[in-house]
Structures are given as structure tokens and as C-alpha cells.
Design a protein around this motif. Structure first.
Motif, PDB file in Angstrom:
ATOM      1  N   VAL A  26      -9.455  12.978  -3.726  1.00 17.44           N
ATOM      2  CA  VAL A  26     -10.204  12.146  -2.781  1.00 17.44           C
ATOM      3  C   VAL A  26      -9.957  10.683  -3.130  1.00 17.44           C
ATOM      4  N   LEU A  27      -9.425   9.931  -2.173  1.00 12.72           N
ATOM      5  CA  LEU A  27      -9.123   8.522  -2.423  1.00 12.72           C
ATOM      6  C   LEU A  27      -9.661   7.672  -1.287  1.00 12.72           C
ATOM      7  N   SER A  28     -10.234   6.524  -1.636  1.00 14.83           N
ATOM      8  CA  SER A  28     -10.639   5.578  -0.602  1.00 14.83           C
ATOM      9  C   SER A  28      -9.370   5.043   0.056  1.00 14.83           C
ATOM     10  N   PRO A  29      -9.443   4.596   1.314  1.00 16.57           N
ATOM     11  CA  PRO A  29      -8.243   4.097   1.997  1.00 16.57           C
ATOM     12  C   PRO A  29      -7.515   2.996   1.228  1.00 16.57           C
ATOM     13  N   ALA A  30      -8.268   2.072   0.625  1.00 13.27           N
ATOM     14  CA  ALA A  30      -7.636   0.976  -0.111  1.00 13.27           C
ATOM     15  C   ALA A  30      -6.858   1.500  -1.314  1.00 13.27           C
ATOM     16  N   VAL A  31      -7.431   2.487  -2.004  1.00 10.78           N
ATOM     17  CA  VAL A  31      -6.779   3.055  -3.182  1.00 10.78           C
ATOM     18  C   VAL A  31      -5.558   3.863  -2.771  1.00 10.78           C
ATOM     19  N   ALA A  32      -5.681   4.640  -1.711  1.00  7.82           N
ATOM     20  CA  ALA A  32      -4.551   5.437  -1.229  1.00  7.82           C
ATOM     21  C   ALA A  32      -3.378   4.531  -0.869  1.00  7.82           C
ATOM     22  N   THR A  33      -3.681   3.397  -0.253  1.00  9.19           N
ATOM     23  CA  THR A  33      -2.638   2.445   0.118  1.00  9.19           C
ATOM     24  C   THR A  33      -1.916   1.919  -1.116  1.00  9.19           C
ATOM     25  N   LYS A  34      -2.686   1.629  -2.175  1.00  2.80           N
ATOM     26  CA  LYS A  34      -2.076   1.121  -3.405  1.00  2.80           C
ATOM     27  C   LYS A  34      -1.150   2.165  -4.031  1.00  2.80           C
ATOM     28  N   LEU A  35      -1.603   3.414  -4.087  1.00  4.12           N
ATOM     29  CA  LEU A  35      -0.798   4.460  -4.695  1.00  4.12           C
ATOM     30  C   LEU A  35       0.466   4.727  -3.881  1.00  4.12           C
ATOM     31  N   LEU A  36       0.331   4.716  -2.560  1.00  3.84           N
ATOM     32  CA  LEU A  36       1.510   4.881  -1.712  1.00  3.84           C
ATOM     33  C   LEU A  36       2.489   3.734  -1.915  1.00  3.84           C
ATOM     34  N   GLY A  37       1.933   2.537  -2.098  1.00  2.39           N
ATOM     35  CA  GLY A  37       2.784   1.378  -2.345  1.00  2.39           C
ATOM     36  C   GLY A  37       3.582   1.537  -3.620  1.00  2.39           C
ATOM     37  N   GLN A  38       2.957   2.126  -4.659  1.00  2.00           N
ATOM     38  CA  GLN A  38       3.657   2.364  -5.913  1.00  2.00           C
ATOM     39  C   GLN A  38       4.784   3.376  -5.720  1.00  2.00           C
ATOM     40  N   VAL A  39       4.480   4.446  -4.972  1.00  3.83           N
ATOM     41  CA  VAL A  39       5.480   5.494  -4.768  1.00  3.83           C
ATOM     42  C   VAL A  39       6.649   4.986  -3.930  1.00  3.83           C
ATOM     43  N   ARG A  40       6.324   4.162  -2.913  1.00  2.00           N
ATOM     44  CA  ARG A  40       7.357   3.702  -1.988  1.00  2.00           C
ATOM     45  C   ARG A  40       8.062   2.430  -2.445  1.00  2.00           C
ATOM     46  N   ALA A  41       7.611   1.877  -3.559  1.00  8.90           N
ATOM     47  CA  ALA A  41       8.211   0.623  -4.026  1.00  8.90           C
ATOM     48  C   ALA A  41       9.699   0.811  -4.275  1.00  8.90           C
ATOM     49  N   PRO A  42      10.504  -0.165  -3.935  1.00  9.54           N
ATOM     50  CA  PRO A  42      11.950  -0.034  -4.159  1.00  9.54           C
ATOM     51  C   PRO A  42      12.255   0.130  -5.641  1.00  9.54           C
ATOM     52  N   ALA A  43      13.323   0.844  -5.913  1.00  8.09           N
ATOM     53  CA  ALA A  43      13.691   1.106  -7.305  1.00  8.09           C
ATOM     54  C   ALA A  43      13.906  -0.205  -8.050  1.00  8.09           C
ATOM     55  N   ARG A  44      13.296  -0.303  -9.201  1.00 13.55           N
ATOM     56  CA  ARG A  44      13.445  -1.511 -10.015  1.00 13.55           C
ATOM     57  C   ARG A  44      14.427  -1.225 -11.147  1.00 13.55           C
ATOM     58  N   GLU A  45      14.799  -2.268 -11.821  1.00 11.36           N
ATOM     59  CA  GLU A  45      15.724  -2.139 -12.945  1.00 11.36           C
ATOM     60  C   GLU A  45      15.140  -1.189 -13.982  1.00 11.36           C
ATOM     61  N   GLU A  46      15.976  -0.339 -14.538  1.00  6.05           N
ATOM     62  CA  GLU A  46      15.525   0.636 -15.521  1.00  6.05           C
ATOM     63  C   GLU A  46      15.171  -0.056 -16.834  1.00  6.05           C
ATOM     64  N   LEU A  47      14.235   0.578 -17.566  1.00  2.44           N
ATOM     65  CA  LEU A  47      13.868   0.060 -18.882  1.00  2.44           C
ATOM     66  C   LEU A  47      14.975   0.380 -19.873  1.00  2.44           C
ATOM     67  N   SER A  48      15.188  -0.542 -20.789  1.00  3.65           N
ATOM     68  CA  SER A  48      16.175  -0.307 -21.838  1.00  3.65           C
ATOM     69  C   SER A  48      15.589   0.668 -22.860  1.00  3.65           C
ATOM     70  N   ALA A  49      16.441   1.175 -23.732  1.00  8.53           N
ATOM     71  CA  ALA A  49      15.990   2.105 -24.768  1.00  8.53           C
ATOM     72  C   ALA A  49      14.932   1.442 -25.652  1.00  8.53           C
ATOM     73  N   ARG A  50      15.148   0.182 -26.001  1.00  2.39           N
ATOM     74  CA  ARG A  50      14.182  -0.528 -26.843  1.00  2.39           C
ATOM     75  C   ARG A  50      12.865  -0.737 -26.113  1.00  2.39           C
ATOM     76  N   GLU A  51      12.940  -1.069 -24.834  1.00  2.79           N
ATOM     77  CA  GLU A  51      11.719  -1.266 -24.053  1.00  2.79           C
ATOM     78  C   GLU A  51      10.926   0.029 -23.957  1.00  2.79           C
ATOM     79  N   LEU A  52      11.617   1.154 -23.819  1.00  2.00           N
ATOM     80  CA  LEU A  52      10.935   2.446 -23.796  1.00  2.00           C
ATOM     81  C   LEU A  52      10.261   2.734 -25.137  1.00  2.00           C
ATOM     82  N   GLN A  53      10.921   2.367 -26.229  1.00  2.00           N
ATOM     83  CA  GLN A  53      10.317   2.550 -27.550  1.00  2.00           C
ATOM     84  C   GLN A  53       9.026   1.745 -27.663  1.00  2.00           C
ATOM     85  N   VAL A  54       9.073   0.500 -27.219  1.00  2.00           N
ATOM     86  CA  VAL A  54       7.879  -0.355 -27.254  1.00  2.00           C
ATOM     87  C   VAL A  54       6.772   0.250 -26.393  1.00  2.00           C
TER      88      VAL A  54
END
Length: 209
Positions: free
Chosen positions: A127-155
Motif C-alpha cells: 500500500v503506497l500513497s500516490p506521492a510515494v508511488a510516484t517516487k518509487l516509479l521514478g527510481q525504477v524508471r530513472a535512466p541508467a547511471r554510471e556504474e559504481l567502481s569496485a572501490r565504491e562498492l567496497q565503501v
């Protein structure tokens, strides 16, 4: 008649708890088992009372709502957690959902909608409020960003385990300043603004387990 839905109300404001109790007390479909004023009490009461649904505030003194949700999940408590809060920022929504919240509503939700949401949460439905659902959809639909480096993943892995910048620096044999620089790059790549949101986004994208 079926058994009533058993509730635990968690909020640090007594007036809010009183209002919620009054809302549900007059309906035989619900039973309020108890109230907690912070996350630590919430976990203790959830373990003792075994509610069906926990109405959970997020920002509370001591143990906050997200930490409480996470602790309940770690202990295998069966209660569904329905977040009921004033805040709908990424740094609130994403960590709560990642921790295991079944639903996320704002405190201005109308009474009838809140009752429907509790019924749905008790059935295990998201169950999600409309504002929250919009935010989560925005995260899912966001364009692919640069991948994290191995060191960044470690951090990020060390941060996800609760490590401080100093602890991460010591384990990786780098300076605290370097850790901070890595975190800045991580935030930019994940499109977030703080540590909690970075960890939540990383879990959501399968970067962390």
C-alpha cells in the motif's frame, strides 16, 4: 465473523496515538493491542503482542522507524508494517521500503483510505500513497547511471553494515578524505543525497545483498 485485525500503534506524539486509537477503537473490525512511543518499544511490543499490522512513524527519538522495521524483520516477526508519517522524501521512503515496510502512507491520508490500507496490509498487499508511488516509479524508471567502481562498492558495503567513514578508511587502508570522495561519487551515480538513501537505492538495484 472473522477475527479483528490486531494493531500496534507506534508514534512519539501522544496526541497522534490517541487519535489513531480512537479511529480504530470504534470499529469492531480492528483491535488496538497497544501503543509504543519509539522504535525500541515497538520491537519489544511487537514481539510480545504479535500484532497483525504495525502502524509505524519514522522519525522518533532513540531508535527510529526504519531501524525498528529492520530489527523486526531480523527477528522474524510476522507483523506487516504500514508506515504512517509526515515525510515523503527519498531518504525516508527508500530506506523504509528496503527495510521491509509493507506500505507507506502520509498522515494526511483520509480515514476511510487508512482503514482500507490497514486491511490490505493485513492481507500482505503493498500500500503506497500516490506521492510515494510516484517516487518509487521514478527510481525504477530513472535512466541508467554510471556504474559504481569496485572501490565504491567496497565503501558502500561497509557503510551498509553501519561503518563510519573512519572505520571504512581503516579497513580499506585509505584516508577518511578518500572515503568521503567515494561517497560523493556514489551519491551522484545513484541519484541520492545521503548515506541511508544510497544504501536503500543500492539494495533496490541489486548492488548489495
Amino acid at each position: 465473523m472473522s477475527e479483528p485485525i490486531r494493531l500496534l500503534i507506534v508514534d512519539d506524539h501522544p496526541v497522534v496515538r490517541d487519535g489513531l486509537r480512537g479511529m480504530f477503537a470504534g470499529d469492531p473490525e480492528f483491535e488496538v493491542l497497544g501503543e509504543a512511543a519509539d522504535g525500541a518499544q515497538a520491537v519489544t511490543y511487537a514481539e510480545a503482542l504479535r500484532p497483525d499490522v504495525v502502524l509505524m512513524d519514522l522519525r522518533m527519538p532513540g531508535v527510529d522507524g526504519v531501524s525498528a522495521i529492520r530489527r523486526m524483520a531480523e527477528r522474524g516477526l510476522p507483523a506487516r508494517v504500514l508506515v504512517l508519517t509526515t515525510y515523503d522524501t527519498d531518504s525516508d521512503v527508500l530506506p523504509a521500503v528496503a527495510a521491509g515496510a509493507t506500505g507507506y502512507l502520509l498522515k494526511d491520508t483520509p480515514r476511510a483510505e487508512l482503514l482500507r490500507a490497514v486491511r490490505a496490509a493485513a492481507r500482505g498487499e503493498a500500500v503506497l500513497s500516490p506521492a510515494v508511488a510516484t517516487k518509487l516509479l521514478g527510481q525504477v524508471r530513472a535512466p541508467a547511471r554510471e556504474e559504481l567502481s569496485a572501490r565504491e562498492l567496497q565503501v558502500l558495503e561497509l557503510v551498509a553494515r553501519g561503518g563510519t567513514n573512519r572505520e571504512a578508511a581503516a579497513k580499506l587502508f585509505i584516508s577518511e578524505a578518500t572515503v568521503k570522495t567515494h561517497l560523493i561519487h556514489i551519491y551522484a551515480k545513484l541519484g541520492v543525497k545521503d548515506r541511508a538513501a544510497a544504501v536503500a537505492a543500492a539494495f533496490a538495484r541489486g548492488l548489495l545483498r
